[in-house]
Design an enzyme around this catalytic site. Structure first.
Site, PDB file in Angstrom:
ATOM      1  N   TRP A   9      30.399  33.961  19.500  1.00 36.66           N
ATOM      2  CA  TRP A   9      30.428  35.392  19.834  1.00 36.66           C
ATOM      3  C   TRP A   9      29.385  35.733  20.885  1.00 36.66           C
ATOM      4  O   TRP A   9      29.424  36.810  21.482  1.00 36.66           O
ATOM      5  CB  TRP A   9      30.216  36.245  18.575  1.00 36.66           C
ATOM      6  CG  TRP A   9      29.044  35.822  17.754  1.00 36.66           C
ATOM      7  CD1 TRP A   9      27.761  36.250  17.871  1.00 36.66           C
ATOM      8  CD2 TRP A   9      29.049  34.874  16.687  1.00 36.66           C
ATOM      9  NE1 TRP A   9      26.962  35.632  16.952  1.00 36.66           N
ATOM     10  CE2 TRP A   9      27.733  34.784  16.206  1.00 36.66           C
ATOM     11  CE3 TRP A   9      30.047  34.085  16.089  1.00 36.66           C
ATOM     12  CZ2 TRP A   9      27.377  33.928  15.149  1.00 36.66           C
ATOM     13  CZ3 TRP A   9      29.693  33.249  15.043  1.00 36.66           C
ATOM     14  CH2 TRP A   9      28.383  33.177  14.585  1.00 36.66           C
ATOM     15  N   ARG A  10      28.441  34.813  21.144  1.00 38.18           N
ATOM     16  CA  ARG A  10      27.428  35.108  22.164  1.00 38.18           C
ATOM     17  C   ARG A  10      27.985  34.890  23.565  1.00 38.18           C
ATOM     18  O   ARG A  10      27.570  35.566  24.510  1.00 38.18           O
ATOM     19  CB  ARG A  10      26.191  34.223  21.956  1.00 38.18           C
ATOM     20  CG  ARG A  10      25.304  34.765  20.857  1.00 38.18           C
ATOM     21  CD  ARG A  10      23.981  34.052  20.775  1.00 38.18           C
ATOM     22  NE  ARG A  10      23.140  34.704  19.779  1.00 38.18           N
ATOM     23  CZ  ARG A  10      22.141  34.120  19.151  1.00 38.18           C
ATOM     24  NH1 ARG A  10      21.833  32.857  19.401  1.00 38.18           N
ATOM     25  NH2 ARG A  10      21.426  34.784  18.266  1.00 38.18           N
TER      26      ARG A  10
ATOM     27  N   GLU B   5      29.225  40.046  13.020  1.00 41.77           N
ATOM     28  CA  GLU B   5      28.186  40.724  12.238  1.00 41.77           C
ATOM     29  C   GLU B   5      28.623  40.943  10.789  1.00 41.77           C
ATOM     30  O   GLU B   5      27.820  40.842   9.875  1.00 41.77           O
ATOM     31  CB  GLU B   5      27.799  42.057  12.892  1.00 41.77           C
ATOM     32  CG  GLU B   5      26.991  41.899  14.163  1.00 41.77           C
ATOM     33  CD  GLU B   5      25.691  41.125  13.978  1.00 41.77           C
ATOM     34  OE1 GLU B   5      25.107  41.162  12.879  1.00 41.77           O
ATOM     35  OE2 GLU B   5      25.275  40.440  14.933  1.00 41.77           O
TER      36      GLU B   5
ATOM     37  N   TYR C  85      31.713  37.775  -0.820  1.00 38.87           N
ATOM     38  CA  TYR C  85      31.553  39.216  -0.523  1.00 38.87           C
ATOM     39  C   TYR C  85      32.836  39.767   0.108  1.00 38.87           C
ATOM     40  O   TYR C  85      32.857  40.200   1.258  1.00 38.87           O
ATOM     41  CB  TYR C  85      30.354  39.455   0.412  1.00 38.87           C
ATOM     42  CG  TYR C  85      29.066  38.926  -0.132  1.00 38.87           C
ATOM     43  CD1 TYR C  85      28.343  39.633  -1.081  1.00 38.87           C
ATOM     44  CD2 TYR C  85      28.587  37.688   0.276  1.00 38.87           C
ATOM     45  CE1 TYR C  85      27.167  39.136  -1.606  1.00 38.87           C
ATOM     46  CE2 TYR C  85      27.410  37.175  -0.247  1.00 38.87           C
ATOM     47  CZ  TYR C  85      26.706  37.900  -1.182  1.00 38.87           C
ATOM     48  OH  TYR C  85      25.556  37.406  -1.704  1.00 38.87           O
TER      49      TYR C  85
ATOM     50  N   TYR D  64      22.600  48.597   9.502  1.00 41.44           N
ATOM     51  CA  TYR D  64      22.275  47.300  10.089  1.00 41.44           C
ATOM     52  C   TYR D  64      23.386  46.838  11.045  1.00 41.44           C
ATOM     53  O   TYR D  64      23.140  46.515  12.209  1.00 41.44           O
ATOM     54  CB  TYR D  64      22.031  46.239   8.995  1.00 41.44           C
ATOM     55  CG  TYR D  64      22.108  44.869   9.563  1.00 41.44           C
ATOM     56  CD1 TYR D  64      21.042  44.353  10.296  1.00 41.44           C
ATOM     57  CD2 TYR D  64      23.279  44.111   9.475  1.00 41.44           C
ATOM     58  CE1 TYR D  64      21.134  43.118  10.910  1.00 41.44           C
ATOM     59  CE2 TYR D  64      23.385  42.882  10.085  1.00 41.44           C
ATOM     60  CZ  TYR D  64      22.303  42.387  10.795  1.00 41.44           C
ATOM     61  OH  TYR D  64      22.413  41.185  11.410  1.00 41.44           O
TER      62      TYR D  64
ATOM     63  N   ASP E  59      16.893  43.728   9.740  1.00 36.50           N
ATOM     64  CA  ASP E  59      17.437  42.902   8.658  1.00 36.50           C
ATOM     65  C   ASP E  59      16.298  42.095   8.041  1.00 36.50           C
ATOM     66  O   ASP E  59      15.120  42.329   8.360  1.00 36.50           O
ATOM     67  CB  ASP E  59      18.559  41.992   9.187  1.00 36.50           C
ATOM     68  CG  ASP E  59      18.040  40.870  10.074  1.00 36.50           C
ATOM     69  OD1 ASP E  59      16.855  40.934  10.496  1.00 36.50           O
ATOM     70  OD2 ASP E  59      18.793  39.922  10.338  1.00 36.50           O
TER      71      ASP E  59
ATOM     72  N   CYS F 278      10.020  31.803  12.758  1.00 37.04           N
ATOM     73  CA  CYS F 278       9.245  32.582  11.780  1.00 37.04           C
ATOM     74  C   CYS F 278       9.958  32.527  10.434  1.00 37.04           C
ATOM     75  O   CYS F 278      10.411  33.532   9.899  1.00 37.04           O
ATOM     76  CB  CYS F 278       9.088  34.029  12.276  1.00 37.04           C
ATOM     77  SG  CYS F 278       7.797  34.921  11.406  1.00 37.04           S
TER      78      CYS F 278
ATOM     79  N   THR G 257      25.621  37.085  -6.266  1.00 35.13           N
ATOM     80  CA  THR G 257      24.313  37.665  -5.937  1.00 35.13           C
ATOM     81  C   THR G 257      23.568  38.108  -7.198  1.00 35.13           C
ATOM     82  O   THR G 257      22.379  37.871  -7.331  1.00 35.13           O
ATOM     83  CB  THR G 257      24.485  38.905  -5.023  1.00 35.13           C
ATOM     84  OG1 THR G 257      25.453  38.601  -4.057  1.00 35.13           O
ATOM     85  CG2 THR G 257      23.187  39.282  -4.363  1.00 35.13           C
TER      86      THR G 257
HETATM   87  S1  SF4 Z   1       3.229  33.796  15.383  1.00 39.11           S
HETATM   88 FE1  SF4 Z   1       3.980  32.834  13.539  1.00 39.11          FE
HETATM   89  S2  SF4 Z   1       3.897  34.412  11.958  1.00 39.11           S
HETATM   90 FE2  SF4 Z   1       3.691  35.430  13.931  1.00 39.11          FE
HETATM   91  S3  SF4 Z   1       5.765  36.053  14.453  1.00 39.11           S
HETATM   92 FE3  SF4 Z   1       5.406  34.071  15.402  1.00 39.11          FE
HETATM   93  S4  SF4 Z   1       6.161  32.540  13.930  1.00 39.11           S
HETATM   94 FE4  SF4 Z   1       5.939  34.507  12.849  1.00 39.11          FE
END
Ligand code: SF4
Length: 361
Positions: free
Chosen positions: A24-25, A37, A82, A120, A138, A192, A302
């Site tokens: 989809w990108r 989505e 779902y 969202y 999200d 992250c 869930t």
């Molecule tokens: S630096 Fe580390 S904790 Fe901060 S947003 Fe980036 S990946 Fe997440």
């Protein structure tokens, strides 16, 4: 004049360089973005890609989806879970065709008038397909920005979501809204992560509170969920002349429109066989005698887990009537896979087809 913000520019540059390829990108037309989505809610990208490709082959336009039979849509969605998402997509497609001539509306508020489109999803569609500067909030975004800004409030609280929406709003206006939102979600999915984030490769690390203060283990703050209840379910594989009886769940129920083997939840005071006999009688009007257990399967939803026991059954008396379902149907075992079933029932079907030795009933 828009003044560029350093971390926003870093994020956009990083996204353009490191984004993963997704079908989809490459062509973010509103219909594709909408389908993707809806599928991506609560579901991993790798799981969604084959479903997305199959769905678009089967229903290439919003008109084709609006014209489709709901059973075909549910069959295409089978296994993705779902199922209200599929039912809502189907309903919404009809509205888009009738009200807007097949063009999905572009505005955030208008998108939210469609079934299944909450804040969202509406933010994702309006920003990715129409480049409107509305931030998506999200789970990934909550994690990235509670770390980035050092927010120590429970991310299950709605007010944290609202605060982040407000705080992100001015920044998305300085960026390409699609790259901004997708960049944050991509960052949350790939760098992250909930545990051990890869801060050394992160485009936000220069300004990130959690990275600088060594708080990536304590952020985000997330309260524990209540333990998930476990239900024991017993169902009947009821045979007549080589066919098996299946029931279509009511549209208004959870898993509505999908098919299942008649049965239900075991009461504390009864055996599994007694559950099957009672439930089958209540649901279909048939008195049955329970024979051998065919299999037991486990499945996690869930909010609860189930163990589903399936028993072969012989009819003693009665004429089948759909007391608790929209429809009952006798079907040859080899045709079971033509109907949409929830995943736990699919596991039973696999067991039936792999044995394919109908008991001598
Ligand atoms: S630096 Fe580390 S904790 Fe901060 S947003 Fe980036 S990946 Fe997440």
């Amino acid at each position: 004049m828009i003044v560029p913000v350093a971390w926003v520019t870093s994020l956009e540059n990083w996204f353009q360089k490191h984004q993963r390829l997704m079908p989809w990108r490459s062509n973010p037309n509103p219909y594709y973005v909408w389908i993707s989505e809806m599928m991506l809610q609560q579901t991993q990208v790798d799981t969604v890609i084959p479903y997305f490709n199959r769905f678009l082959t089967r229903f290439p336009t919003v008109e084709s989806l609006a014209r489709a039979d709901l059973q075909d849509v549910l069959k295409c969605w089978e296994g993705l879970g779902y199922y209200s998402r599929a039912r809502n997509l189907h309903k919404a497609a009809k509205i888009v065709v009738e009200k807007w001539g097949g063009m999905l509306p572009s505005e955030y508020e208008e998108l939210q008038t469609l079934p299944g489109l909450g804040p969202y999803c509406a933010a994702a569609i309006t920003s990715i397909a129409f480049l409107n500067p509305i931030p998506v909030v999200d789970g990934n975004v909550l994690r990235v920005f509670t770390r980035f800004w050092g927010i120590f409030e429970d991310i299950r609280l709605p007010k944290v979501r609202e605060t982040l929406f407000e705080q992100l709003s001015p920044f998305i206006k300085t960026a390409n809204p699609s790259h901004f939102n997708q960049g944050i979600m991509e960052l949350g999915a790939t760098l992250c992560k909930p545990t051990s984030p890869t801060c050394k490769n992160c485009p936000l690390k220069a300004d990130c509170f959690a990275h600088k203060e060594n708080k990536t283990d304590t952020l985000p703050v997330k309260s524990k969920k209540a333990p998930v209840p476990h239900h024991v379910i017993a169902v009947g594989i009821i045979w007549k002349k080589g066919k098996i009886l299946v029931a279509k769940r009511k549209e208004t129920q959870m898993l509505g429109g999908l098919w299942e083997f008649p049965g239900g939840k075991k009461k504390a005071t009864e055996s599994l066989s007694e559950t099957v006999e009672r439930e089958v009688l209540e649901e279909t009007g048939l008195a049955v005698k329970v024979k051998n257990e065919h299999c037991a399967v486990k499945h996690t939803y869930t909010h609860f887990k189930i163990t589903l026991h399936a028993f072969h059954c012989e009819i003693l008396s009665g004429k089948e009537q759909p007391h608790c379902s929209d429809e009952l149907k006798w079907i040859l075992p080899q045709n079971l896979e033509t109907l949409p079933f929830p995943t736990a029932n699919k596991k039973i079907i696999t067991e039936i087809l792999s044995s394919l030795q109908s008991p001598n009933l």
